[in-house]
Scaffold this motif. Structure first.
Motif, short mmCIF file in Angstrom:
data_model
loop_
_atom_site.label_atom_id
_atom_site.label_comp_id
_atom_site.label_asym_id
_atom_site.label_seq_id
_atom_site.Cartn_x
_atom_site.Cartn_y
_atom_site.Cartn_z
N ALA A 98 -59.75 6.52 14.38
CA ALA A 98 -59.92 7.50 15.45
C ALA A 98 -61.39 7.80 15.68
CB ALA A 98 -59.16 8.77 15.12
N LEU A 99 -62.15 7.96 14.64
CA LEU A 99 -63.59 8.23 14.78
C LEU A 99 -64.30 7.03 15.40
CD1 LEU A 99 -64.17 10.08 11.40
CD2 LEU A 99 -64.51 11.07 13.68
N GLU A 100 -63.87 5.83 15.06
CA GLU A 100 -64.46 4.63 15.67
C GLU A 100 -64.17 4.60 17.17
OE1 GLU A 100 -62.75 1.48 13.44
OE2 GLU A 100 -64.07 1.74 11.69
N VAL A 101 -62.95 5.00 17.54
CA VAL A 101 -62.60 5.05 18.96
C VAL A 101 -63.43 6.09 19.69
CG1 VAL A 101 -60.76 5.71 20.57
CG2 VAL A 101 -60.27 4.13 18.70
N VAL A 102 -63.60 7.27 19.08
CA VAL A 102 -64.42 8.31 19.70
C VAL A 102 -65.85 7.82 19.90
CG1 VAL A 102 -65.39 10.62 19.40
CG2 VAL A 102 -62.97 10.20 18.88
N LYS A 103 -66.38 7.13 18.90
CA LYS A 103 -67.72 6.58 19.04
C LYS A 103 -67.80 5.64 20.24
CE LYS A 103 -71.32 3.97 16.59
NZ LYS A 103 -71.70 3.31 15.32
N TRP A 104 -66.77 4.81 20.41
CA TRP A 104 -66.76 3.90 21.57
C TRP A 104 -66.64 4.69 22.87
CZ3 TRP A 104 -63.34 2.78 25.52
CH2 TRP A 104 -63.67 1.67 26.31
N LEU A 105 -65.85 5.73 22.88
CA LEU A 105 -65.63 6.51 24.10
C LEU A 105 -66.91 7.16 24.63
CD1 LEU A 105 -62.19 8.20 23.35
CD2 LEU A 105 -62.65 6.47 25.10
N VAL B 58 -69.00 22.00 14.54
CA VAL B 58 -68.72 21.29 15.79
C VAL B 58 -67.37 20.60 15.63
CG1 VAL B 58 -70.13 19.31 15.03
CG2 VAL B 58 -69.51 19.55 17.44
N TYR B 59 -66.40 21.05 16.40
CA TYR B 59 -65.03 20.58 16.25
C TYR B 59 -64.72 19.32 17.06
CZ TYR B 59 -63.63 25.00 13.97
OH TYR B 59 -63.48 26.06 13.10
N GLY B 60 -65.50 19.06 18.10
CA GLY B 60 -65.16 17.94 18.97
C GLY B 60 -66.38 17.30 19.60
N VAL B 61 -66.13 16.22 20.34
CA VAL B 61 -67.19 15.45 20.98
C VAL B 61 -66.92 15.41 22.48
CG1 VAL B 61 -68.31 13.19 21.14
CG2 VAL B 61 -67.47 14.01 18.92
N ASP C 156 -74.04 10.17 18.11
CA ASP C 156 -75.24 10.97 18.39
C ASP C 156 -74.96 12.00 19.47
OD1 ASP C 156 -77.79 11.97 18.73
OD2 ASP C 156 -78.54 10.20 19.79
N LEU C 157 -74.76 13.25 19.05
CA LEU C 157 -74.54 14.31 20.03
C LEU C 157 -75.76 14.55 20.90
CD1 LEU C 157 -72.57 17.00 17.97
CD2 LEU C 157 -71.66 15.23 19.49
N GLY C 158 -76.94 14.17 20.39
CA GLY C 158 -78.17 14.34 21.15
C GLY C 158 -78.24 13.50 22.40
N SER C 159 -77.38 12.48 22.50
CA SER C 159 -77.37 11.63 23.69
C SER C 159 -76.44 12.16 24.77
CB SER C 159 -76.94 10.21 23.31
OG SER C 159 -75.58 10.18 22.88
N LEU C 160 -75.73 13.25 24.47
CA LEU C 160 -74.72 13.77 25.39
C LEU C 160 -75.22 15.01 26.12
CD1 LEU C 160 -71.59 13.42 23.06
CD2 LEU C 160 -72.57 11.73 24.64
N ASN C 161 -74.52 15.38 27.17
CA ASN C 161 -74.84 16.56 27.97
C ASN C 161 -75.07 17.75 27.05
OD1 ASN C 161 -74.30 19.06 29.43
ND2 ASN C 161 -73.55 17.80 31.11
N ARG D 263 -61.48 20.71 12.45
CA ARG D 263 -62.39 21.04 11.36
C ARG D 263 -63.77 20.58 11.77
NH1 ARG D 263 -61.50 16.76 6.33
NH2 ARG D 263 -62.83 15.10 7.14
N ASP D 264 -64.77 21.04 11.08
CA ASP D 264 -66.15 20.68 11.40
C ASP D 264 -66.34 19.16 11.22
OD1 ASP D 264 -68.84 20.65 11.91
OD2 ASP D 264 -69.42 21.54 9.99
N LEU D 265 -66.80 18.51 12.28
CA LEU D 265 -66.97 17.05 12.27
C LEU D 265 -68.41 16.63 11.99
CD1 LEU D 265 -64.85 15.97 15.39
CD2 LEU D 265 -64.18 15.89 12.98
N THR D 266 -69.28 17.56 11.66
CA THR D 266 -70.70 17.24 11.53
C THR D 266 -70.93 16.04 10.62
OG1 THR D 266 -71.30 19.55 11.93
CG2 THR D 266 -72.97 18.13 10.92
N ASP D 267 -70.37 16.05 9.44
CA ASP D 267 -70.59 14.94 8.49
C ASP D 267 -69.98 13.65 9.00
OD1 ASP D 267 -71.93 16.66 6.79
OD2 ASP D 267 -70.19 17.03 5.51
N ASP D 268 -68.81 13.73 9.62
CA ASP D 268 -68.16 12.53 10.16
C ASP D 268 -68.99 11.90 11.27
OD1 ASP D 268 -65.46 12.57 8.77
OD2 ASP D 268 -65.49 14.56 9.66
N LEU D 269 -69.55 12.75 12.13
CA LEU D 269 -70.36 12.23 13.23
C LEU D 269 -71.61 11.52 12.71
CD1 LEU D 269 -70.13 15.22 15.75
CD2 LEU D 269 -68.66 13.20 15.56
#
Length: 494
Positions: free
Chosen positions: A383-390, A186-189, A166-171, A154-160
């Protein structure tokens, strides 16, 4: 294996022995999964798992599988399911490159990590009513094949935003690739990019007295080298240059997207329209055709770079760099000794992918692995906290140290690349980061289908003998519509 003849992106549980190496070669990255489970009903996707009491305080679900191997998931575990990155299948790989650091960062969290398909597959989890908390997967092809049909995205925009990811820090190209498959959201990171790079065997260059390639080499320069390095000596045939034609089109460096807007993110199959005959597609076709038709430079498989030791240059996935450097983490367990023996025929070099000319700096579109958090995840917050760390500096630097191109645009992470791979100590790896990944464009109001682009070169040019421009026309007018019609008739929408 998935349907022939797309063998180069095929994948299976089988080890990369010499006889199996070609069939299980790199993908898209990634190595692709075989088969796809039929979509289950929404009620089945959302049903709670039947749990049984375990010896501890937690309840566990037993998951039957084709290997008849006992496997359960307990409600006190955060389940990470990984797919479509071949090294994930190597015992101990995940823990060594990031798992141990992840558990240290979350000491109170019990993390269970498993890779497709040993012992379980998506369909096994689905039948058992178990949904992973985090899925590490190829967004380019598998959102539409595996995740979306099960309702696991599902769209993760609000969760992110709420988690401060910050998707702006990624490739940027990797982020755009994920968005292009996410139906307007945006479904994934993105976590890392299994970049495509140009490997070269310095022994062959030395044999011909030719200078090795440099980062930023153009395809024109590569073609001139290919002609010099395609030769026969002492009854041994040497090939100058191999590049998989399907991947060349799919990850093309112009960012071209084959689908035309339909006014909807989910058009009906009969409304799908494609264009692979524009000036840009013709330019791409003309560029590669000359390599494939160069006398005696016969395309077989890019895996011949290792298997024969008689290929001067080959475009392949980044994970092969650490494998060719004989890192135990990346060597297939059953074939490690054979790989070590084969590697004696190679003096390993690596540069960036050739560019299309002029001042171009675009390499392939990113072959990325992204993290997905399904809406049904039982431990969604964790899970979202783990993704943030990843995607943090700490985690991304650790991935880079272990030979993976980080999604984080960080000088520190880039500088750490390969530090944990002893065999890379004498190899110039700057080509991994040279240039920029091409950004997919004009994907709005379209639906992605996994098109049979292999028909262009491998069928119509190399087998039928058509010129590439004619091959593009035939594929657009006949092969793609027939494929979509057949897929739709079988109940698939990819």
């Amino acid at each position: 294996m998935r349907q022939a003849p797309r063998d180069e992106e095929g994948g299976s549980r089988s080890r990369l022995s010499r006889r199996k190496f070609v069939a299980a070669g790199a993908a898209a990255g990634t190595a692709a999964l075989t088969g796809t489970a039929a979509a289950t009903s929404a009620q089945a996707r959302m049903r709670p798992a039947a749990r049984s009491a375990s010896s501890g305080a937690s309840a566990c679900v037993q998951i039957p599988n084709r290997y008849n191997k006992p496997f359960d998931v307990c409600d006190d575990e955060l389940l990470v399911f990984m797919a479509n990155y071949k090294p994930f299948e190597n015992p101990g790989f995940f823990d060594a490159v990031i798992g141990d650091k992840l558990r240290a960062a979350f000491p109170g969290l019990k993390i269970k990590a498993v890779t497709w398909d040993f012992p379980i597959r998506y369909e096994d989890l689905d039948k058992a009513g178990v949904v992973p908390d985090i899925i590490l997967e190829d967004p380019r092809r598998r959102i539409d094949r595996d995740l979306e049909p099960r309702g696991w995205v599902r769209d993760l925009t609000d969760d992110l935003t709420s988690e401060g990811i910050d998707l702006g820090s990624l490739n940027p190209a990797a982020v755009e690739l994920v968005k292009s498959r996410s139906d307007g959201g945006v479904y994934g990171v993105p976590l890392f990019v299994d970049e495509y790079v140009l490997f070269h065997n310095k022994k062959i260059f030395d044999l011909r007295g030719v200078r090795a390639p440099a980062n930023g080499m153009t395809y024109d320069q590569a073609y001139r080298l290919a002609k010099k390095l395609t030769f026969e000596q002492e009854l041994v045939a040497y090939k100058g240059y191999l590049q998989h034609p399907d991947l060349y089109l799919e990850f093309n460096q112009l960012g071209l997207y084959p689908f035309l807007p339909t006014g909807s993110e989910n058009p009906a199959p009969e409304d799908i329209r494609v264009n692979i005959t524009s000036a840009g597609w013709n330019r791409l076709g003309d560029n590669l055709e000359r390599f494939l038709l160069l006398p005696h430079n016969i395309f077989t498989t890019v895996d011949d770079f290792l298997l024969t030791g008689h290929v001067a240059m080959a475009v392949d996935s980044l994970w092969k760099l650490s494998a060719y450097a004989l890192s135990p983490l990346y060597l297939p367990e059953d074939d490690a000794e054979e790989w070590r023996e084969l590697a004696k025929n190679i003096d390993l070099g690596v540069t960036s992918l050739p560019v299309l000319g002029g001042d171009a700096r675009s390499v392939y579109q990113p072959n990325t692995i992204a993290a997905f958090v399904p809406p049904q995840a039982g431990k969604r917050k964790q899970a979202l906290e783990v993704v943030k760390w990843l995607v943090s500096q700490e985690a991304q630097t650790e991935l880079a140290r272990n030979g993976m191109k980080p999604a984080l645009t960080s000088d520190a992470a880039r500088a750490a690349f390969g530090e944990a791979i002893p065999g890379l100590a004498g190899v110039d790896t700057s080509g991994v980061f040279w240039g920029d990944n091409a950004v997919v464009k004009d994907y709005e109001e379209t639906e992605y289908w996994d098109l049979p682009l292999y028909m262009v070169f491998r069928q119509h040019v190399l087998k039928d003998g058509l010129a590439v421009r004619s091959a593009l026309k035939v594929t657009e007018a006949k092969d793609i519509p027939a494929y979509i019609k057949a897929q739709a008739a079988s109940g698939k929408d990819w």
